[in-house]
Design an enzyme around this catalytic site. Structure first.
Site, PDB file in Angstrom:
ATOM      1  CE  LYS A  45      -4.669  -1.540   0.957  1.00  0.00           C
ATOM      2  NZ  LYS A  45      -5.220  -1.596   2.338  1.00  0.00           N
ATOM      3  CG  ASP A  76      -3.072  -3.659   4.127  1.00  0.00           C
ATOM      4  OD1 ASP A  76      -1.937  -4.034   4.468  1.00  0.00           O
ATOM      5  OD2 ASP A  76      -3.422  -2.465   4.055  1.00  0.00           O
ATOM      6  CE  LYS A  78      -0.375  -1.490   6.551  1.00  0.00           C
ATOM      7  NZ  LYS A  78      -1.762  -1.465   6.037  1.00  0.00           N
ATOM      8  CG  ASP A  81       3.517 -11.702  17.030  1.00  0.00           C
ATOM      9  OD1 ASP A  81       4.554 -12.075  17.613  1.00  0.00           O
ATOM     10  OD2 ASP A  81       2.500 -11.314  17.638  1.00  0.00           O
ATOM     11  CD  GLN A 193      -2.781   7.638   3.571  1.00  0.00           C
ATOM     12  OE1 GLN A 193      -1.606   7.639   3.940  1.00  0.00           O
ATOM     13  NE2 GLN A 193      -3.353   6.578   3.033  1.00  0.00           N
TER      14      GLN A 193
HETATM   15  O1  S5P Z   1       1.877   3.021   3.849  1.00  0.00           O
HETATM   16  C1  S5P Z   1       0.748   2.602   3.718  1.00  0.00           C
HETATM   17  C2  S5P Z   1       0.468   1.241   3.577  1.00  0.00           C
HETATM   18  C3  S5P Z   1      -0.833   0.833   3.357  1.00  0.00           C
HETATM   19  S1  S5P Z   1      -1.102  -0.827   3.005  1.00  0.00           S
HETATM   20  N1  S5P Z   1      -0.308   3.468   3.677  1.00  0.00           N
HETATM   21  C4  S5P Z   1      -1.599   3.068   3.500  1.00  0.00           C
HETATM   22  O2  S5P Z   1      -2.485   3.921   3.453  1.00  0.00           O
HETATM   23  N2  S5P Z   1      -1.883   1.720   3.372  1.00  0.00           N
HETATM   24  C5  S5P Z   1      -3.271   1.233   3.230  1.00  0.00           C
HETATM   25  O3  S5P Z   1      -3.787   1.717   2.002  1.00  0.00           O
HETATM   26  C6  S5P Z   1      -4.241   1.672   4.325  1.00  0.00           C
HETATM   27  O4  S5P Z   1      -4.327   0.702   5.337  1.00  0.00           O
HETATM   28  C7  S5P Z   1      -5.558   1.820   3.567  1.00  0.00           C
HETATM   29  O5  S5P Z   1      -6.238   0.584   3.546  1.00  0.00           O
HETATM   30  C8  S5P Z   1      -5.151   2.150   2.139  1.00  0.00           C
HETATM   31  C9  S5P Z   1      -5.211   3.622   1.805  1.00  0.00           C
HETATM   32  O6  S5P Z   1      -6.522   4.073   1.780  1.00  0.00           O
HETATM   33  P1  S5P Z   1      -6.893   5.555   1.301  1.00  0.00           P
HETATM   34  O7  S5P Z   1      -8.352   5.616   1.497  1.00  0.00           O
HETATM   35  O8  S5P Z   1      -6.143   6.501   2.169  1.00  0.00           O
HETATM   36  O9  S5P Z   1      -6.466   5.639  -0.155  1.00  0.00           O
END
Ligand code: S5P
Length: 234
Positions: A45, A76, A78, A81, A193
């Site tokens: 990705k 990715d 996203k 628009d 996250q």
């Molecule tokens: O809900 C989401 C959707 C995506 S696509 N949460 C996410 O974290 N992502 C993507 O997944 C985010 O943009 C990043 O590229 C990846 C997660 O990365 P990590 O390093 O936190 O595992």
């Protein structure tokens, strides 16, 4: 072969359902990591707009490396628009995403307009993943939004290959569940996250695990990637 079938056949062939999220800013880091992990992963990705030295030469090398090793490329972006703007973002600018990706991510916030546009201009083997849920805290996704997103996906099977989600959303083998926010060492980062474990993501019905820093920040990427692969395959 449509893209959902292709994903499933690569999963079975490589006995892996790991998509590694290569959130790097240098193209050499991307190429080196794909070279290292190529036997263990089925998909990479990208966020092409964070790559500082994106070039045609780089993307040609990457596509060829991925083709030779049964690795699909998910951009990715996203998209979110109106259909016409989506068309320009997908085909134009410096990235020309349509010329090299196998899959893209699309938000359903704008309705089915971008998906319908995608269906018109995509190549036969390209597909979209529609974002039905997100992993981070304080996101605005609701059960109703997810249900409406599922409806758009069902109505557009063929161009939609599955969902970005946190649990299995469809029993159709044409609508696979791609789960990001997976990490076996930590439950959050220093931003928003939120992580689940690979075991938990699989129990909730993930078809593909999307793992970023859990693998790419590891001191032994190969070993760490293999651990995720084995946990998920079990
Ligand atoms: O809900 C989401 C959707 C995506 S696509 N949460 C996410 O974290 N992502 C993507 O997944 C985010 O943009 C990043 O590229 C990846 C997660 O990365 P990590 O390093 O936190 O595992």
């Amino acid at each position: 072969m449509n893209i959902s079938n292709k994903i499933q056949s690569i999963i079975l062939k490589k006995k892996s359902n790991i998509c590694v999220s290569l959130d790097y800013t240098k193209s050499s880091q991307i190429l080196n990591t794909v070279e290292l992990l190529k036997g263990l992963i089925i998909m990479i990705k990208l966020h092409c707009d964070i790559i500082e030295d994106f070039s045609e030469t780089f993307i040609k090398k990457l596509v060829s490396l991925c083709k030779d090793n049964d690795i699909l490329i998910l951009e990715d972006r996203k998209f979110a628009d109106i259909g016409n703007t989506f068309k320009h973002q997908f085909t134009g600018g410096i990235f020309k995403i349509n010329t090299w990706c196998d899959l893209i991510t699309i938000h359903s916030i704008a309705g089915d307009g971008p998906i319908k546009e995608f269906a018109k201009i995509k190549s036969k083997e390209q597909g979209a993943l529609i974002i039905a849920q997100m992993s981070n805290k304080n996101n605005l996704f609701t059960a109703e939004y997810t249900a409406n997103t599922k409806k758009i996906a069902k109505e557009n099977i063929g161009s939609v290959a599955g969902f970005i989600c946190q649990e299995k959303l469809s029993s159709s083998t044409n609508l696979l569940s791609f789960v990001p926010g997976v990490n076996r060492h930590t439950s959050s980062d220093t931003s928003d996250q939120k992580y689940t474990t690979p075991e938990c993501a699989m129990e909730k019905g993930a078809d593909v695990l999307i793992i970023g820093r859990g693998i790419i920040n590891s001191t032994n990427m190969l070993e760490e990637c293999n651990i995720y692969k084995e946990i998920a395959w079990k």
